[in-house]
Design a protein around this motif. Structure first.
Motif, mmCIF file in Angstrom:
data_model
loop_
_atom_site.group_PDB
_atom_site.id
_atom_site.type_symbol
_atom_site.label_atom_id
_atom_site.label_comp_id
_atom_site.label_asym_id
_atom_site.label_seq_id
_atom_site.Cartn_x
_atom_site.Cartn_y
_atom_site.Cartn_z
ATOM 1 N N GLY A 147 36.697 68.507 78.221
ATOM 2 C CA GLY A 147 36.593 69.820 78.849
ATOM 3 C C GLY A 147 37.503 70.855 78.216
ATOM 4 N N ARG A 148 38.697 70.415 77.838
ATOM 5 C CA ARG A 148 39.621 71.280 77.130
ATOM 6 C C ARG A 148 40.707 70.400 76.516
ATOM 7 N NH1 ARG A 148 42.867 75.004 81.316
ATOM 8 N NH2 ARG A 148 43.988 75.507 79.394
ATOM 9 N N THR A 149 41.385 70.907 75.532
ATOM 10 C CA THR A 149 42.465 70.139 74.947
ATOM 11 C C THR A 149 43.645 70.058 75.921
ATOM 12 O OG1 THR A 149 43.935 69.941 73.055
ATOM 13 C CG2 THR A 149 43.479 72.163 73.831
ATOM 14 N N VAL A 150 44.272 68.897 75.961
ATOM 15 C CA VAL A 150 45.390 68.698 76.883
ATOM 16 C C VAL A 150 46.698 68.496 76.134
ATOM 17 C CG1 VAL A 150 43.945 67.809 78.737
ATOM 18 C CG2 VAL A 150 44.892 66.222 77.039
ATOM 19 N N SER A 151 46.712 68.848 74.860
ATOM 20 C CA SER A 151 47.900 68.599 74.045
ATOM 21 C C SER A 151 49.120 69.385 74.527
ATOM 22 C CB SER A 151 47.604 68.931 72.580
ATOM 23 O OG SER A 151 47.235 70.294 72.451
ATOM 24 N N ASN A 152 48.922 70.457 75.266
ATOM 25 C CA ASN A 152 50.042 71.255 75.763
ATOM 26 C C ASN A 152 50.494 70.853 77.159
ATOM 27 O OD1 ASN A 152 50.155 72.864 73.439
ATOM 28 N ND2 ASN A 152 48.558 74.234 74.231
ATOM 29 N N TYR A 153 49.945 69.769 77.678
ATOM 30 C CA TYR A 153 50.256 69.334 79.026
ATOM 31 C C TYR A 153 50.865 67.938 79.017
ATOM 32 C CZ TYR A 153 47.139 73.118 80.415
ATOM 33 O OH TYR A 153 46.550 74.343 80.588
ATOM 34 N N ALA A 154 51.609 67.652 80.065
ATOM 35 C CA ALA A 154 52.056 66.289 80.263
ATOM 36 C C ALA A 154 50.885 65.446 80.753
ATOM 37 C CB ALA A 154 53.182 66.243 81.288
ATOM 38 N N MET A 155 50.939 64.168 80.412
ATOM 39 C CA MET A 155 49.923 63.227 80.881
ATOM 40 C C MET A 155 50.645 62.062 81.531
ATOM 41 S SD MET A 155 47.235 63.320 77.690
ATOM 42 C CE MET A 155 45.810 62.791 78.662
ATOM 43 N N GLY A 156 50.196 61.694 82.695
ATOM 44 C CA GLY A 156 50.905 60.660 83.434
ATOM 45 C C GLY A 156 49.987 59.583 83.966
ATOM 46 N N TRP A 157 50.617 58.500 84.373
ATOM 47 C CA TRP A 157 49.918 57.391 85.021
ATOM 48 C C TRP A 157 50.556 57.149 86.388
ATOM 49 C CZ3 TRP A 157 45.538 55.088 83.396
ATOM 50 C CH2 TRP A 157 45.178 55.219 82.046
ATOM 51 N N PHE A 158 49.701 56.949 87.363
ATOM 52 C CA PHE A 158 50.110 56.587 88.702
ATOM 53 C C PHE A 158 49.290 55.386 89.127
ATOM 54 C CE2 PHE A 158 52.655 60.283 90.057
ATOM 55 C CZ PHE A 158 52.397 61.150 89.002
ATOM 56 N N ARG A 159 49.720 54.730 90.190
ATOM 57 C CA ARG A 159 48.933 53.616 90.701
ATOM 58 C C ARG A 159 48.984 53.619 92.220
ATOM 59 N NH1 ARG A 159 52.615 48.322 88.976
ATOM 60 N NH2 ARG A 159 54.240 48.560 90.586
ATOM 61 N N GLN A 160 47.963 53.030 92.789
ATOM 62 C CA GLN A 160 47.893 52.964 94.249
ATOM 63 C C GLN A 160 47.303 51.629 94.663
ATOM 64 O OE1 GLN A 160 45.882 56.265 96.131
ATOM 65 N NE2 GLN A 160 46.948 55.914 98.064
ATOM 66 N N ALA A 161 48.072 50.890 95.420
ATOM 67 C CA ALA A 161 47.607 49.625 95.972
ATOM 68 C C ALA A 161 47.055 49.865 97.375
ATOM 69 C CB ALA A 161 48.757 48.625 96.016
ATOM 70 N N PRO A 162 46.202 48.975 97.856
ATOM 71 C CA PRO A 162 45.621 49.154 99.186
ATOM 72 C C PRO A 162 46.695 49.293 100.263
ATOM 73 C CG PRO A 162 44.475 47.437 98.008
ATOM 74 C CD PRO A 162 45.650 47.806 97.163
ATOM 75 N N GLY A 163 46.574 50.320 101.090
ATOM 76 C CA GLY A 163 47.510 50.533 102.176
ATOM 77 C C GLY A 163 48.831 51.142 101.784
ATOM 78 N N LYS A 164 48.970 51.493 100.496
ATOM 79 C CA LYS A 164 50.239 52.072 100.026
ATOM 80 C C LYS A 164 50.014 53.468 99.466
ATOM 81 C CE LYS A 164 52.522 47.699 98.931
ATOM 82 N NZ LYS A 164 53.292 46.941 97.902
ATOM 83 N N GLU A 165 51.096 54.216 99.363
ATOM 84 C CA GLU A 165 51.010 55.548 98.784
ATOM 85 C C GLU A 165 50.876 55.461 97.262
ATOM 86 O OE1 GLU A 165 53.654 58.026 102.088
ATOM 87 O OE2 GLU A 165 54.301 57.889 100.006
ATOM 88 N N ARG A 166 50.385 56.547 96.699
ATOM 89 C CA ARG A 166 50.284 56.612 95.249
ATOM 90 C C ARG A 166 51.689 56.589 94.652
ATOM 91 N NH1 ARG A 166 45.540 60.120 92.711
ATOM 92 N NH2 ARG A 166 44.568 58.759 94.262
ATOM 93 N N GLU A 167 51.862 55.764 93.628
ATOM 94 C CA GLU A 167 53.170 55.498 93.041
ATOM 95 C C GLU A 167 53.206 55.938 91.586
ATOM 96 O OE1 GLU A 167 56.023 51.528 92.427
ATOM 97 O OE2 GLU A 167 53.855 51.324 92.621
ATOM 98 N N PHE A 168 54.282 56.592 91.214
ATOM 99 C CA PHE A 168 54.469 57.013 89.825
ATOM 100 C C PHE A 168 54.709 55.805 88.933
ATOM 101 C CE2 PHE A 168 55.750 59.343 86.213
ATOM 102 C CZ PHE A 168 56.956 58.834 85.755
ATOM 103 N N VAL A 169 54.087 55.833 87.755
ATOM 104 C CA VAL A 169 54.280 54.762 86.775
ATOM 105 C C VAL A 169 55.032 55.282 85.548
ATOM 106 C CG1 VAL A 169 53.128 53.120 85.244
ATOM 107 C CG2 VAL A 169 52.234 53.520 87.564
ATOM 108 N N ALA A 170 54.441 56.278 84.886
ATOM 109 C CA ALA A 170 55.031 56.804 83.655
ATOM 110 C C ALA A 170 54.388 58.135 83.325
ATOM 111 C CB ALA A 170 54.825 55.832 82.499
ATOM 112 N N THR A 171 55.091 58.912 82.517
ATOM 113 C CA THR A 171 54.544 60.178 82.055
ATOM 114 C C THR A 171 55.049 60.483 80.660
ATOM 115 O OG1 THR A 171 54.240 62.516 82.617
ATOM 116 C CG2 THR A 171 56.403 61.574 83.076
ATOM 117 N N ILE A 172 54.276 61.252 79.935
ATOM 118 C CA ILE A 172 54.650 61.662 78.583
ATOM 119 C C ILE A 172 54.414 63.155 78.460
ATOM 120 C CG2 ILE A 172 52.356 61.007 77.699
ATOM 121 C CD1 ILE A 172 53.813 60.235 75.051
ATOM 122 N N SER A 173 55.414 63.841 77.948
ATOM 123 C CA SER A 173 55.321 65.290 77.848
ATOM 124 C C SER A 173 54.470 65.698 76.664
ATOM 125 C CB SER A 173 56.722 65.883 77.700
ATOM 126 O OG SER A 173 57.238 65.571 76.421
ATOM 127 N N ALA A 174 54.199 66.980 76.570
ATOM 128 C CA ALA A 174 53.420 67.492 75.448
ATOM 129 C C ALA A 174 54.137 67.225 74.129
ATOM 130 C CB ALA A 174 53.167 68.982 75.634
#
Length: 120
Positions: A26-53
């Protein structure tokens, strides 16, 4: 608009490795951070890792040393290499695009998620 599609999830045994990918379109994302999160059943979404532009990374303490985040701006793609998977790691893993940080609210675009299951 940015569309994100994760891939690479699946069923593995404890101690195995898995590499997740997330392709943006849809558009280039090279100027944005990209991250990973995870969510297990019954739990809140949890931060995993992120990488900046520019390349610096930030990990949740429990993922340090086991998970590695990287990106290929030419492919508009972010990766998550997961090693030594544990029974506590199963969840739906989501990638996101936005501002650098560990809070979900910093991210404007989210993928649909990919399931990771770890058998003991």
């Amino acid at each position: 608009q940015v569309q994100l599609v994760e891939s690479g999830g699946g069923l593995v045994q404890a101690g195995d490795s898995l590499r997740l990918s997330c392709a943006a379109s849809g558009r280039t994302v090279s100027n944005y951070a990209m991250g990973w999160f995870r969510q297990a059943p019954g739990k809140e979404r949890e931060f995993v890792a992120t990488i900046s532009a520019g390349g610096p990374t930030y990990y949740a303490d429990s993922m340090k040393g086991r998970f590695t985040i990287s990106r290929d701006n030419a492919k508009n793609t972010v990766y998550l290499q997961m090693n030594s998977l544990k029974p506590g790691d199963p969840a739906v893993y989501y990638c996101a695009v936005g501002r650098f940080g560990s809070t979900p609210k910093l991210y404007d675009y989210w993928g649909q998620g990919t399931q990771v299951t770890v058998s003991s």
